[in-house]
Design a protein around this motif. Sequence first.
Motif, PDB file in Angstrom:
ATOM      1  N   ALA A  13      28.449  22.168  35.235  1.00  0.00           N
ATOM      2  CA  ALA A  13      28.742  21.442  36.531  1.00  0.00           C
ATOM      3  C   ALA A  13      30.131  21.152  36.646  1.00  0.00           C
ATOM      4  O   ALA A  13      30.864  21.431  37.738  1.00  0.00           O
ATOM      5  N   GLY A  14      30.953  20.667  35.633  1.00  0.00           N
ATOM      6  CA  GLY A  14      32.039  20.277  35.607  1.00  0.00           C
ATOM      7  C   GLY A  14      33.233  21.559  35.892  1.00  0.00           C
ATOM      8  O   GLY A  14      34.065  21.597  36.599  1.00  0.00           O
ATOM      9  N   LEU A  15      32.638  22.678  35.156  1.00  0.00           N
ATOM     10  CA  LEU A  15      33.630  23.813  35.381  1.00  0.00           C
ATOM     11  C   LEU A  15      33.247  24.408  36.735  1.00  0.00           C
ATOM     12  O   LEU A  15      34.451  24.856  37.080  1.00  0.00           O
ATOM     13  N   SER A  16      32.138  24.444  37.215  1.00  0.00           N
ATOM     14  CA  SER A  16      31.894  24.952  38.618  1.00  0.00           C
ATOM     15  C   SER A  16      32.853  23.961  39.531  1.00  0.00           C
ATOM     16  O   SER A  16      33.196  24.609  40.498  1.00  0.00           O
ATOM     17  N   ALA A  17      32.587  22.898  39.626  1.00  0.00           N
ATOM     18  CA  ALA A  17      33.455  21.870  40.566  1.00  0.00           C
ATOM     19  C   ALA A  17      34.936  22.339  40.353  1.00  0.00           C
ATOM     20  O   ALA A  17      35.571  22.303  41.562  1.00  0.00           O
ATOM     21  N   LEU A  18      35.489  22.489  39.046  1.00  0.00           N
ATOM     22  CA  LEU A  18      36.828  22.750  38.815  1.00  0.00           C
ATOM     23  C   LEU A  18      37.182  23.937  39.613  1.00  0.00           C
ATOM     24  O   LEU A  18      38.117  24.225  40.216  1.00  0.00           O
ATOM     25  N   THR A  22      39.786  24.581  42.594  1.00  0.00           N
ATOM     26  CA  THR A  22      41.004  25.622  42.341  1.00  0.00           C
ATOM     27  C   THR A  22      40.855  26.569  43.343  1.00  0.00           C
ATOM     28  O   THR A  22      41.841  27.024  44.197  1.00  0.00           O
ATOM     29  N   ALA A  23      39.693  27.088  43.872  1.00  0.00           N
ATOM     30  CA  ALA A  23      39.578  28.293  45.013  1.00  0.00           C
ATOM     31  C   ALA A  23      39.972  27.561  46.195  1.00  0.00           C
ATOM     32  O   ALA A  23      40.743  28.388  47.019  1.00  0.00           O
ATOM     33  N   LEU A  24      39.625  26.389  46.627  1.00  0.00           N
ATOM     34  CA  LEU A  24      39.852  25.902  47.828  1.00  0.00           C
ATOM     35  C   LEU A  24      41.403  25.517  47.934  1.00  0.00           C
ATOM     36  O   LEU A  24      42.084  25.856  48.929  1.00  0.00           O
ATOM     37  N   ASN A  27      43.383  28.967  48.283  1.00  0.00           N
ATOM     38  CA  ASN A  27      42.988  29.426  49.524  1.00  0.00           C
ATOM     39  C   ASN A  27      43.952  28.589  50.717  1.00  0.00           C
ATOM     40  O   ASN A  27      44.582  29.322  51.472  1.00  0.00           O
ATOM     41  N   ALA A  28      43.914  27.350  50.635  1.00  0.00           N
ATOM     42  CA  ALA A  28      44.710  26.677  51.555  1.00  0.00           C
ATOM     43  C   ALA A  28      46.216  26.977  51.323  1.00  0.00           C
ATOM     44  O   ALA A  28      47.154  27.011  52.210  1.00  0.00           O
ATOM     45  N   PHE A  29      46.882  27.012  50.062  1.00  0.00           N
ATOM     46  CA  PHE A  29      48.244  27.518  49.725  1.00  0.00           C
ATOM     47  C   PHE A  29      48.612  28.715  50.392  1.00  0.00           C
ATOM     48  O   PHE A  29      49.316  29.023  50.875  1.00  0.00           O
ATOM     49  N   GLN A  30      47.691  29.825  50.020  1.00  0.00           N
ATOM     50  CA  GLN A  30      47.954  31.010  50.647  1.00  0.00           C
ATOM     51  C   GLN A  30      47.911  31.340  52.120  1.00  0.00           C
ATOM     52  O   GLN A  30      48.744  31.901  52.853  1.00  0.00           O
ATOM     53  N   SER A  31      47.102  30.579  52.817  1.00  0.00           N
ATOM     54  CA  SER A  31      47.057  30.495  54.231  1.00  0.00           C
ATOM     55  C   SER A  31      48.184  29.835  54.872  1.00  0.00           C
ATOM     56  O   SER A  31      48.723  30.131  56.068  1.00  0.00           O
ATOM     57  N   ASN A  32      49.007  28.852  54.069  1.00  0.00           N
ATOM     58  CA  ASN A  32      50.278  28.143  54.728  1.00  0.00           C
ATOM     59  C   ASN A  32      51.369  29.038  54.105  1.00  0.00           C
ATOM     60  O   ASN A  32      52.594  28.413  54.394  1.00  0.00           O
ATOM     61  N   LEU A  33      51.354  29.874  53.538  1.00  0.00           N
ATOM     62  CA  LEU A  33      52.569  30.707  52.713  1.00  0.00           C
ATOM     63  C   LEU A  33      53.218  31.464  53.736  1.00  0.00           C
ATOM     64  O   LEU A  33      52.467  32.330  54.251  1.00  0.00           O
ATOM     65  N   VAL A  34      54.510  31.425  53.856  1.00  0.00           N
ATOM     66  CA  VAL A  34      55.134  32.138  55.017  1.00  0.00           C
ATOM     67  C   VAL A  34      56.121  32.756  54.356  1.00  0.00           C
ATOM     68  O   VAL A  34      57.050  31.948  53.715  1.00  0.00           O
TER      69      VAL A  34
END
Length: 148
Positions: A13-18, A22-24, A27-34
Amino acid sequence: MKPRNRRIALIVAGLSALGIATALVLNAFQSNLVFFFTPSQVSAGEAPLERTFRVGGMVERGSLKRQRGELAVQFVITDTVKAIPVTYSGILPDLFSEGKGVVVQGRLDSAGLFRAEEVLAKHDENYMPPEAQHALDEVQKKPASRKP
């Protein structure tokens, strides 16, 4: 549930949450990368189509065209080797003028027209964004035989 199975379940459960966190974040970093490109790089096809990026260079003299009674403007950005047409609808910065440094953020359409969403002009007589200055210096270092 046995203590060993409970421990394994907690670890999973801890590894899944991590992993989800990490994926979120990625994803946020990639969508804001210019990314930043020069007109030469855009002309060479290095810039992505239909994705937001920045282009920096000089506003070509005589290229600024305004629509009468509208906020729409067209101009050309050049790095002294290649040039790309830009269209923008909005209020231009006070320091925006032909022959001056500018960075525009937006998308390149399939026809090769850059549709700017934001226009950034230099803020004093000697300033140019470091990326734009470096790119212009690199382009000007290339042999003159590559100029059109």
